[in-house]
Design an enzyme around this catalytic site. Structure first.
Site, PDB file in Angstrom:
ATOM      1  N   GLU A  71     -19.182   1.824  17.006  1.00  0.00           N
ATOM      2  CA  GLU A  71     -18.211   1.116  16.169  1.00  0.00           C
ATOM      3  C   GLU A  71     -18.799   0.857  14.786  1.00  0.00           C
ATOM      4  O   GLU A  71     -19.898   0.304  14.658  1.00  0.00           O
ATOM      5  CB  GLU A  71     -17.774  -0.208  16.808  1.00  0.00           C
ATOM      6  CG  GLU A  71     -16.725  -0.909  15.936  1.00  0.00           C
ATOM      7  CD  GLU A  71     -15.934  -2.006  16.629  1.00  0.00           C
ATOM      8  OE1 GLU A  71     -16.139  -2.255  17.826  1.00  0.00           O
ATOM      9  OE2 GLU A  71     -15.089  -2.620  15.935  1.00  0.00           O
ATOM     10  N   GLU A  96     -22.964  -3.183  11.586  1.00  0.00           N
ATOM     11  CA  GLU A  96     -22.322  -4.226  10.773  1.00  0.00           C
ATOM     12  C   GLU A  96     -23.377  -4.883   9.881  1.00  0.00           C
ATOM     13  O   GLU A  96     -24.314  -5.502  10.384  1.00  0.00           O
ATOM     14  CB  GLU A  96     -21.662  -5.270  11.699  1.00  0.00           C
ATOM     15  CG  GLU A  96     -21.037  -6.460  10.996  1.00  0.00           C
ATOM     16  CD  GLU A  96     -20.009  -6.079   9.934  1.00  0.00           C
ATOM     17  OE1 GLU A  96     -18.935  -5.580  10.279  1.00  0.00           O
ATOM     18  OE2 GLU A  96     -20.303  -6.265   8.732  1.00  0.00           O
ATOM     19  N   ASP A 123     -25.854  -0.363   7.056  1.00  0.00           N
ATOM     20  CA  ASP A 123     -24.839   0.637   6.760  1.00  0.00           C
ATOM     21  C   ASP A 123     -24.725   1.700   7.868  1.00  0.00           C
ATOM     22  O   ASP A 123     -25.712   2.392   8.167  1.00  0.00           O
ATOM     23  CB  ASP A 123     -25.257   1.304   5.436  1.00  0.00           C
ATOM     24  CG  ASP A 123     -24.165   2.146   4.832  1.00  0.00           C
ATOM     25  OD1 ASP A 123     -23.341   2.675   5.584  1.00  0.00           O
ATOM     26  OD2 ASP A 123     -24.173   2.274   3.600  1.00  0.00           O
ATOM     27  N   ASP A 145     -12.502  -2.301   5.424  1.00  0.00           N
ATOM     28  CA  ASP A 145     -12.212  -2.945   4.136  1.00  0.00           C
ATOM     29  C   ASP A 145     -11.258  -2.044   3.350  1.00  0.00           C
ATOM     30  O   ASP A 145     -11.537  -0.858   3.169  1.00  0.00           O
ATOM     31  CB  ASP A 145     -13.506  -3.153   3.340  1.00  0.00           C
ATOM     32  CG  ASP A 145     -14.434  -4.138   4.048  1.00  0.00           C
ATOM     33  OD1 ASP A 145     -13.928  -5.111   4.642  1.00  0.00           O
ATOM     34  OD2 ASP A 145     -15.665  -3.938   4.014  1.00  0.00           O
ATOM     35  N   LYS A 149      -7.789  -1.509  -4.919  1.00  0.00           N
ATOM     36  CA  LYS A 149      -7.679  -0.996  -6.297  1.00  0.00           C
ATOM     37  C   LYS A 149      -8.031   0.491  -6.342  1.00  0.00           C
ATOM     38  O   LYS A 149      -9.014   0.908  -5.720  1.00  0.00           O
ATOM     39  CB  LYS A 149      -8.623  -1.763  -7.230  1.00  0.00           C
ATOM     40  CG  LYS A 149      -8.192  -3.192  -7.420  1.00  0.00           C
ATOM     41  CD  LYS A 149      -9.058  -3.888  -8.442  1.00  0.00           C
ATOM     42  CE  LYS A 149      -8.583  -5.325  -8.547  1.00  0.00           C
ATOM     43  NZ  LYS A 149      -9.646  -6.258  -8.829  1.00  0.00           N
ATOM     44  N   ASP A 181      -3.906  -2.806   8.811  1.00  0.00           N
ATOM     45  CA  ASP A 181      -2.634  -3.470   8.488  1.00  0.00           C
ATOM     46  C   ASP A 181      -2.354  -3.306   7.001  1.00  0.00           C
ATOM     47  O   ASP A 181      -1.514  -4.003   6.457  1.00  0.00           O
ATOM     48  CB  ASP A 181      -2.733  -4.966   8.832  1.00  0.00           C
ATOM     49  CG  ASP A 181      -3.864  -5.641   8.067  1.00  0.00           C
ATOM     50  OD1 ASP A 181      -4.895  -4.981   7.827  1.00  0.00           O
ATOM     51  OD2 ASP A 181      -3.722  -6.825   7.702  1.00  0.00           O
ATOM     52  N   THR A 215      -8.723  -6.582  17.945  1.00  0.00           N
ATOM     53  CA  THR A 215      -9.821  -6.987  17.073  1.00  0.00           C
ATOM     54  C   THR A 215      -9.421  -8.287  16.368  1.00  0.00           C
ATOM     55  O   THR A 215      -8.255  -8.648  16.320  1.00  0.00           O
ATOM     56  CB  THR A 215     -10.145  -5.922  16.000  1.00  0.00           C
ATOM     57  OG1 THR A 215      -9.261  -6.090  14.885  1.00  0.00           O
ATOM     58  CG2 THR A 215     -10.049  -4.516  16.521  1.00  0.00           C
ATOM     59  N   ARG A 216     -10.423  -8.940  15.767  1.00  0.00           N
ATOM     60  CA  ARG A 216     -10.148 -10.211  15.078  1.00  0.00           C
ATOM     61  C   ARG A 216      -9.163 -10.000  13.911  1.00  0.00           C
ATOM     62  O   ARG A 216      -8.214 -10.754  13.741  1.00  0.00           O
ATOM     63  CB  ARG A 216     -11.456 -10.788  14.541  1.00  0.00           C
ATOM     64  CG  ARG A 216     -11.251 -12.139  13.889  1.00  0.00           C
ATOM     65  CD  ARG A 216     -12.486 -12.598  13.159  1.00  0.00           C
ATOM     66  NE  ARG A 216     -13.568 -12.927  14.083  1.00  0.00           N
ATOM     67  CZ  ARG A 216     -14.639 -13.649  13.748  1.00  0.00           C
ATOM     68  NH1 ARG A 216     -14.758 -14.121  12.522  1.00  0.00           N
ATOM     69  NH2 ARG A 216     -15.583 -13.887  14.617  1.00  0.00           N
ATOM     70  N   TYR A 217      -9.386  -8.940  13.129  1.00  0.00           N
ATOM     71  CA  TYR A 217      -8.515  -8.713  11.975  1.00  0.00           C
ATOM     72  C   TYR A 217      -7.106  -8.337  12.406  1.00  0.00           C
ATOM     73  O   TYR A 217      -6.144  -8.675  11.737  1.00  0.00           O
ATOM     74  CB  TYR A 217      -9.118  -7.641  11.052  1.00  0.00           C
ATOM     75  CG  TYR A 217     -10.007  -8.265  10.007  1.00  0.00           C
ATOM     76  CD1 TYR A 217     -11.238  -8.805  10.364  1.00  0.00           C
ATOM     77  CD2 TYR A 217      -9.620  -8.356   8.680  1.00  0.00           C
ATOM     78  CE1 TYR A 217     -12.061  -9.405   9.426  1.00  0.00           C
ATOM     79  CE2 TYR A 217     -10.423  -8.957   7.733  1.00  0.00           C
ATOM     80  CZ  TYR A 217     -11.650  -9.488   8.109  1.00  0.00           C
ATOM     81  OH  TYR A 217     -12.455 -10.092   7.167  1.00  0.00           O
TER      82      TYR A 217
HETATM   83  C1  LIG Z   1     -12.213  -6.057   7.361  1.00  0.00           C
HETATM   84  S1  LIG Z   1     -13.613  -6.158   8.389  1.00  0.00           S
HETATM   85  C2  LIG Z   1     -12.960  -5.738   9.994  1.00  0.00           C
HETATM   86  C3  LIG Z   1     -13.841  -6.175  11.118  1.00  0.00           C
HETATM   87  C4  LIG Z   1     -13.426  -5.750  12.529  1.00  0.00           C
HETATM   88  N1  LIG Z   1     -13.437  -4.306  12.681  1.00  0.00           N
HETATM   89  C5  LIG Z   1     -12.070  -6.296  12.911  1.00  0.00           C
HETATM   90  O1  LIG Z   1     -11.106  -5.508  13.001  1.00  0.00           O
HETATM   91  O2  LIG Z   1     -11.969  -7.512  13.151  1.00  0.00           O
HETATM   92  C6  LIG Z   1     -14.492  -4.659   7.947  1.00  0.00           C
HETATM   93  C7  LIG Z   1     -15.964  -4.715   8.290  1.00  0.00           C
HETATM   94  O3  LIG Z   1     -16.578  -3.467   8.011  1.00  0.00           O
HETATM   95  C8  LIG Z   1     -17.915  -3.727   7.592  1.00  0.00           C
HETATM   96  N2  LIG Z   1     -18.401  -2.538   6.856  1.00  0.00           N
HETATM   97  C9  LIG Z   1     -18.023  -2.105   5.634  1.00  0.00           C
HETATM   98  N3  LIG Z   1     -18.691  -0.996   5.283  1.00  0.00           N
HETATM   99  C10 LIG Z   1     -19.533  -0.722   6.312  1.00  0.00           C
HETATM  100  C11 LIG Z   1     -20.507   0.293   6.543  1.00  0.00           C
HETATM  101  N4  LIG Z   1     -20.756   1.253   5.640  1.00  0.00           N
HETATM  102  N5  LIG Z   1     -21.205   0.257   7.698  1.00  0.00           N
HETATM  103  C12 LIG Z   1     -20.963  -0.697   8.636  1.00  0.00           C
HETATM  104  N6  LIG Z   1     -20.047  -1.685   8.475  1.00  0.00           N
HETATM  105  C13 LIG Z   1     -19.342  -1.694   7.322  1.00  0.00           C
HETATM  106  C14 LIG Z   1     -17.792  -4.982   6.730  1.00  0.00           C
HETATM  107  O4  LIG Z   1     -19.026  -5.670   6.621  1.00  0.00           O
HETATM  108  C15 LIG Z   1     -16.737  -5.776   7.494  1.00  0.00           C
HETATM  109  O5  LIG Z   1     -17.302  -6.699   8.387  1.00  0.00           O
END
Ligand SMILES: C[S@@+](CC[C@H](N)C(=O)[O-])C[C@H]1O[C@@H](n2cnc3c(N)ncnc32)[C@H](O)[C@@H]1O
Length: 241
Positions: A71, A96, A123, A145, A149, A181, A215-217
């Site tokens: 994941e 994460e 990363d 994320d 923009k 979403d 998922t939380r989001y």
């Molecule tokens: C909007 S959150 C969604 C979290 C979770 N998947 C959920 O649906 O509840 C997106 C997550 O992706 C992580 N993220 C962004 N770029 C990443 C990368 N290159 N490698 C690992 N995680 C990353 C961010 O730190 C953030 O916690």
């Protein structure tokens, strides 16, 4: 000259790993979570070599045929922990960089007594570049994320470079599961996948696939009345990546 946004060049692929955008830290951690970060994370953290590619099972002392699911961006880890509980024979890698999310996952691992999760608290691209070809059965990128923009579009995780990475590590017929979403991100991901030669879409709908784990989001989006969109792609059997 190295571009300002490039943090490192991957030593095996020679691909640039661009700077990671987004938060790494939130509120200060409470004592319990801080302790877990100090005591449990070092035992569960992936020790990447990054000069060679390894079978992911080595991180688990698992047999070479053990299935591995990965994941990207597990957030608070709710989805990852629930999947690990439901699928005890599967090895899970969660990536994460946001430390508060990592601490929440460690809490869930303790609560649910999970033994089949390993964590990379940075990363995900570094993990993908360190794994053997065709070594992952499923990869989840859920509610990534959105970077809404236009000028930030190249920060979105799903794009041509990371699809090449994902195609390389996924097994033939391996699953790439996406959800969001955010309508413009959904459109962007669908276009990116449609332009990539290695993937075929098997699910694209506002209803989740049968074996979906929330998922939380997603729950946040549901509570706010924003519909989510769910996509499954399979890596083609004859993909050349
Ligand atoms: C909007 S959150 C969604 C979290 C979770 N998947 C959920 O649906 O509840 C997106 C997550 O992706 C992580 N993220 C962004 N770029 C990443 C990368 N290159 N490698 C690992 N995680 C990353 C961010 O730190 C953030 O916690």
């Amino acid at each position: 000259m190295k571009s300002k946004s490039v943090e490192k060049i991957d030593s095996i692929t020679n691909h640039p790993i661009k700077r990671l955008f987004g938060r790494r830290k939130g509120r200060p951690l409470r004592t319990g979570k801080r302790m877990l970060m100090e005591t449990r994370l070092p035992t569960l953290r992936l020790a990447l070599d990054e000069t060679t590619r390894v079978p992911p099972q080595t991180f688990f002392d698992a047999p070479p045929a053990a299935p591995v699911w990965l994941e990207v961006g597990f957030g608070g880890g709710e989805h990852l922990a629930a999947q690990a509980k439901k699928n005890p024979a599967v090895c899970f890698i969660g990536c994460e960089p946001f430390i508060n999310g990592v601490a929440s996952l460690l809490n869930l691992i303790e609560e649910k007594k999970l033994t089949n999760i390993r964590i990379f608290d940075d990363d995900a691209r570094r993990v993908l570049d360190s794994l053997e070809d065709a070594s992952i059965e499923r990869c989840f990128v859920l509610f990534a994320d959105p970077w809404p923009k236009k000028r930030h579009a190249d920060r979105r995780f799903i794009g041509p470079e990371n699809l090449d990475r994902l195609s390389r590590v996924l097994k033939p017929n391996g699953l790439l599961r996406l959800a969001s979403d955010h309508p413009s991100l959904v459109a962007w991901m669908r276009e990116s996948l449609a332009s990539h030669p290695d993937f075929v879409c098997t699910h694209a709908a506002q209803t989740p696939p049968d074996d979906w784990v929330p998922t939380r989001y997603q729950k946040k989006a549901d509570a706010a009345g924003r519909p989510s969109f769910f996509m499954d792609y399979r890596r083609k059997e004859d993909a050349t990546a």
